[in-house]
Scaffold this motif. Structure first.
Motif, PDB file in Angstrom:
ATOM      1  N   ALA A 165      38.282 -55.505  -8.889  1.00  0.00           N
ATOM      2  CA  ALA A 165      38.304 -54.256  -8.132  1.00  0.00           C
ATOM      3  C   ALA A 165      38.015 -53.061  -9.044  1.00  0.00           C
ATOM      4  CB  ALA A 165      39.655 -54.087  -7.440  1.00  0.00           C
ATOM      5  N   LEU A 166      38.585 -53.081 -10.252  1.00  0.00           N
ATOM      6  CA  LEU A 166      38.367 -51.979 -11.191  1.00  0.00           C
ATOM      7  C   LEU A 166      36.899 -51.894 -11.598  1.00  0.00           C
ATOM      8  CD1 LEU A 166      39.365 -49.711 -12.998  1.00  0.00           C
ATOM      9  CD2 LEU A 166      39.952 -51.436 -14.738  1.00  0.00           C
ATOM     10  N   SER A 167      36.299 -53.038 -11.918  1.00  0.00           N
ATOM     11  CA  SER A 167      34.888 -53.034 -12.323  1.00  0.00           C
ATOM     12  C   SER A 167      33.991 -52.576 -11.177  1.00  0.00           C
ATOM     13  CB  SER A 167      34.477 -54.435 -12.789  1.00  0.00           C
ATOM     14  OG  SER A 167      35.198 -54.819 -13.932  1.00  0.00           O
ATOM     15  N   GLY A 168      34.311 -53.008  -9.950  1.00  0.00           N
ATOM     16  CA  GLY A 168      33.533 -52.574  -8.801  1.00  0.00           C
ATOM     17  C   GLY A 168      33.638 -51.073  -8.592  1.00  0.00           C
ATOM     18  N   ALA A 169      34.849 -50.528  -8.757  1.00  0.00           N
ATOM     19  CA  ALA A 169      35.043 -49.086  -8.612  1.00  0.00           C
ATOM     20  C   ALA A 169      34.260 -48.323  -9.676  1.00  0.00           C
ATOM     21  CB  ALA A 169      36.529 -48.750  -8.707  1.00  0.00           C
ATOM     22  N   LEU A 170      34.292 -48.808 -10.916  1.00  0.00           N
ATOM     23  CA  LEU A 170      33.560 -48.136 -11.994  1.00  0.00           C
ATOM     24  C   LEU A 170      32.056 -48.208 -11.778  1.00  0.00           C
ATOM     25  CD1 LEU A 170      35.626 -49.309 -15.104  1.00  0.00           C
ATOM     26  CD2 LEU A 170      35.580 -47.024 -14.077  1.00  0.00           C
ATOM     27  N   LEU A 171      31.582 -49.333 -11.252  1.00  0.00           N
ATOM     28  CA  LEU A 171      30.151 -49.485 -10.995  1.00  0.00           C
ATOM     29  C   LEU A 171      29.681 -48.481  -9.949  1.00  0.00           C
ATOM     30  CD1 LEU A 171      27.849 -51.491 -11.925  1.00  0.00           C
ATOM     31  CD2 LEU A 171      28.231 -52.646  -9.756  1.00  0.00           C
ATOM     32  N   MET A 172      30.449 -48.360  -8.856  1.00  0.00           N
ATOM     33  CA  MET A 172      30.066 -47.412  -7.804  1.00  0.00           C
ATOM     34  C   MET A 172      30.252 -45.969  -8.266  1.00  0.00           C
ATOM     35  SD  MET A 172      28.715 -48.777  -5.184  1.00  0.00           S
ATOM     36  CE  MET A 172      28.843 -47.401  -4.028  1.00  0.00           C
ATOM     37  N   LEU A 173      31.231 -45.726  -9.122  1.00  0.00           N
ATOM     38  CA  LEU A 173      31.412 -44.383  -9.670  1.00  0.00           C
ATOM     39  C   LEU A 173      30.212 -44.004 -10.530  1.00  0.00           C
ATOM     40  CD1 LEU A 173      33.087 -41.841 -10.204  1.00  0.00           C
ATOM     41  CD2 LEU A 173      34.226 -43.085 -12.060  1.00  0.00           C
ATOM     42  N   ALA A 174      29.750 -44.949 -11.365  1.00  0.00           N
ATOM     43  CA  ALA A 174      28.570 -44.687 -12.199  1.00  0.00           C
ATOM     44  C   ALA A 174      27.345 -44.416 -11.337  1.00  0.00           C
ATOM     45  CB  ALA A 174      28.313 -45.877 -13.125  1.00  0.00           C
ATOM     46  N   PHE A 175      27.182 -45.194 -10.281  1.00  0.00           N
ATOM     47  CA  PHE A 175      26.084 -44.962  -9.345  1.00  0.00           C
ATOM     48  C   PHE A 175      26.190 -43.571  -8.726  1.00  0.00           C
ATOM     49  CE2 PHE A 175      25.214 -44.914  -4.755  1.00  0.00           C
ATOM     50  CZ  PHE A 175      23.825 -44.986  -4.779  1.00  0.00           C
ATOM     51  N   GLY A 176      27.401 -43.205  -8.278  1.00  0.00           N
ATOM     52  CA  GLY A 176      27.595 -41.895  -7.669  1.00  0.00           C
ATOM     53  C   GLY A 176      27.303 -40.757  -8.624  1.00  0.00           C
ATOM     54  N   LEU A 177      27.704 -40.919  -9.889  1.00  0.00           N
ATOM     55  CA  LEU A 177      27.412 -39.888 -10.887  1.00  0.00           C
ATOM     56  C   LEU A 177      25.905 -39.742 -11.092  1.00  0.00           C
ATOM     57  CD1 LEU A 177      30.199 -40.646 -13.516  1.00  0.00           C
ATOM     58  CD2 LEU A 177      30.035 -38.638 -12.032  1.00  0.00           C
ATOM     59  N   GLY A 178      25.174 -40.868 -10.955  1.00  0.00           N
ATOM     60  CA  GLY A 178      23.727 -40.802 -11.070  1.00  0.00           C
ATOM     61  C   GLY A 178      23.090 -40.005  -9.941  1.00  0.00           C
ATOM     62  N   THR A 179      23.678 -40.075  -8.744  1.00  0.00           N
ATOM     63  CA  THR A 179      23.134 -39.314  -7.608  1.00  0.00           C
ATOM     64  C   THR A 179      23.520 -37.842  -7.661  1.00  0.00           C
ATOM     65  OG1 THR A 179      25.051 -39.677  -6.138  1.00  0.00           O
ATOM     66  CG2 THR A 179      23.325 -41.371  -6.143  1.00  0.00           C
ATOM     67  N   LEU A 180      24.520 -37.524  -8.475  1.00  0.00           N
ATOM     68  CA  LEU A 180      25.080 -36.163  -8.475  1.00  0.00           C
ATOM     69  C   LEU A 180      24.057 -35.072  -8.797  1.00  0.00           C
ATOM     70  CD1 LEU A 180      27.663 -34.530  -8.088  1.00  0.00           C
ATOM     71  CD2 LEU A 180      28.190 -34.903 -10.499  1.00  0.00           C
ATOM     72  N   PRO A 181      23.217 -35.211  -9.847  1.00  0.00           N
ATOM     73  CA  PRO A 181      22.282 -34.115 -10.148  1.00  0.00           C
ATOM     74  C   PRO A 181      21.363 -33.777  -8.970  1.00  0.00           C
ATOM     75  CG  PRO A 181      22.375 -35.660 -11.979  1.00  0.00           C
ATOM     76  CD  PRO A 181      23.115 -36.294 -10.847  1.00  0.00           C
ATOM     77  N   ASN A 182      20.887 -34.800  -8.263  1.00  0.00           N
ATOM     78  CA  ASN A 182      19.975 -34.550  -7.154  1.00  0.00           C
ATOM     79  C   ASN A 182      20.673 -33.881  -5.975  1.00  0.00           C
ATOM     80  OD1 ASN A 182      17.396 -35.990  -8.056  1.00  0.00           O
ATOM     81  ND2 ASN A 182      18.921 -37.580  -8.357  1.00  0.00           N
ATOM     82  N   LEU A 183      21.832 -34.414  -5.575  1.00  0.00           N
ATOM     83  CA  LEU A 183      22.504 -33.864  -4.404  1.00  0.00           C
ATOM     84  C   LEU A 183      23.175 -32.524  -4.701  1.00  0.00           C
ATOM     85  CD1 LEU A 183      23.977 -37.094  -2.812  1.00  0.00           C
ATOM     86  CD2 LEU A 183      22.020 -35.754  -2.071  1.00  0.00           C
ATOM     87  N   LEU A 184      23.688 -32.353  -5.903  1.00  0.00           N
ATOM     88  CA  LEU A 184      24.249 -31.062  -6.266  1.00  0.00           C
ATOM     89  C   LEU A 184      23.143 -30.019  -6.343  1.00  0.00           C
ATOM     90  CD1 LEU A 184      26.889 -29.652  -6.974  1.00  0.00           C
ATOM     91  CD2 LEU A 184      26.489 -30.220  -9.369  1.00  0.00           C
ATOM     92  N   GLY A 185      22.001 -30.424  -6.909  1.00  0.00           N
ATOM     93  CA  GLY A 185      20.863 -29.507  -6.951  1.00  0.00           C
ATOM     94  C   GLY A 185      20.375 -29.148  -5.568  1.00  0.00           C
ATOM     95  N   MET A 186      20.414 -30.115  -4.654  1.00  0.00           N
ATOM     96  CA  MET A 186      20.004 -29.857  -3.281  1.00  0.00           C
ATOM     97  C   MET A 186      20.918 -28.821  -2.639  1.00  0.00           C
ATOM     98  SD  MET A 186      17.922 -30.690  -0.804  1.00  0.00           S
ATOM     99  CE  MET A 186      17.863 -30.591   1.002  1.00  0.00           C
ATOM    100  N   GLY A 187      22.223 -28.966  -2.879  1.00  0.00           N
ATOM    101  CA  GLY A 187      23.171 -28.030  -2.289  1.00  0.00           C
ATOM    102  C   GLY A 187      23.067 -26.639  -2.856  1.00  0.00           C
TER     103      GLY A 187
END
Length: 224
Positions: A165-187
């Motif tokens: 569960a911890l590794s899965g959470a970290l994997l999705m967190l890393a993915f989410g951080l990767g999307t952050l520049p694009n979506l934050l820039g969009m906002g």
């Protein structure tokens, strides 16, 4: 694990063109709902709140799927289960690359699987509009994480192979951080970021790189 986290981050970042197309309407609506926020600096606190909530939602989903993968490993022969989950992750990464490059849109069918849940959750987030407080932004962002999205679902299937569960959470967190520049820039920049969608070669480059990650995963699978 470090390599997987870096790859998940890059998948999120390279999938930015898809994020802008999929979530652009949501980001624009949230931006317009902010009262008296006329500049990027004024919009920043609530934009950070939305995205923090989204990252928390992704992490919870990753923990659920990582825990499911851990359960499968407990009830199946360890070596076979690991190879099966890793192979599934490699296949999803290959399909994701084709999806991002707009060469094949079959992953869009996955989005229909979450549509029923989204019809239940979306009205909950709508009740908090217009956003006036940070907790509202956090809550809307958490709901946003459950938006049916082939990109997110692909990484979730990958998180099954993470082993816990911890590794899965970290994997999705890393993915989410990767999307952050694009979506934050969009906002913050609104229409200026959306114009990136008019450059198909960026989507094709992102797709090709993700396909490269998939081929490396297949090579590692066959080499062991």
């Amino acid at each position: 694990m470090t390599t997987s986290l870096i790859t998940a981050f890059l998948v999120g970042f390279l999938g930015g063109m898809h994020c802008l197309g999929m979530c652009g309407g949501i980001v624009t609506s949230l931006t317009l709902s902010q009262p008296r926020a006329h500049t990027a600096l004024e919009r920043l606190p609530l934009q950070l709140g939305y995205n923090l909530g989204r990252l928390l939602g992704y992490s919870l989903l990753g923990a659920l799927f990582g825990g499911l993968g851990d359960w499968l490993l407990a009830y199946l022969p360890l070596e076979h289960a690991q190879r099966l989950l890793y192979a599934a992750a490699a296949v999803m990464m290959l399909l994701l690359g084709l999806y991002l490059g707009r060469w094949w849109q079959g992953l869009a069918r996955l989005e229909h699987l979450g549509a029923r849940l989204w019809r239940f959750l979306e009205p909950i987030g709508r009740r908090w509009l217009p956003i006036r407080h940070g907790w509202q932004a956090l809550g809307v962002g958490f709901i946003w994480a459950w938006l049916p999205c082939g990109l997110v679902y692909s990484v979730l299937i990958w998180s099954l192979a993470s082993g816990s569960a911890l590794s899965g959470a970290l994997l999705m967190l890393a993915f989410g951080l990767g999307t952050l520049p694009n979506l934050l820039g969009m906002g913050l920049l609104a229409g200026a970021a959306a114009r990136l969608l008019e450059r198909p070669w960026l989507n094709q480059l992102a797709g090709a790189l993700v396909i490269g990650f998939a081929l490396v995963a297949f090579w590692q699978l066959l080499a062991t």
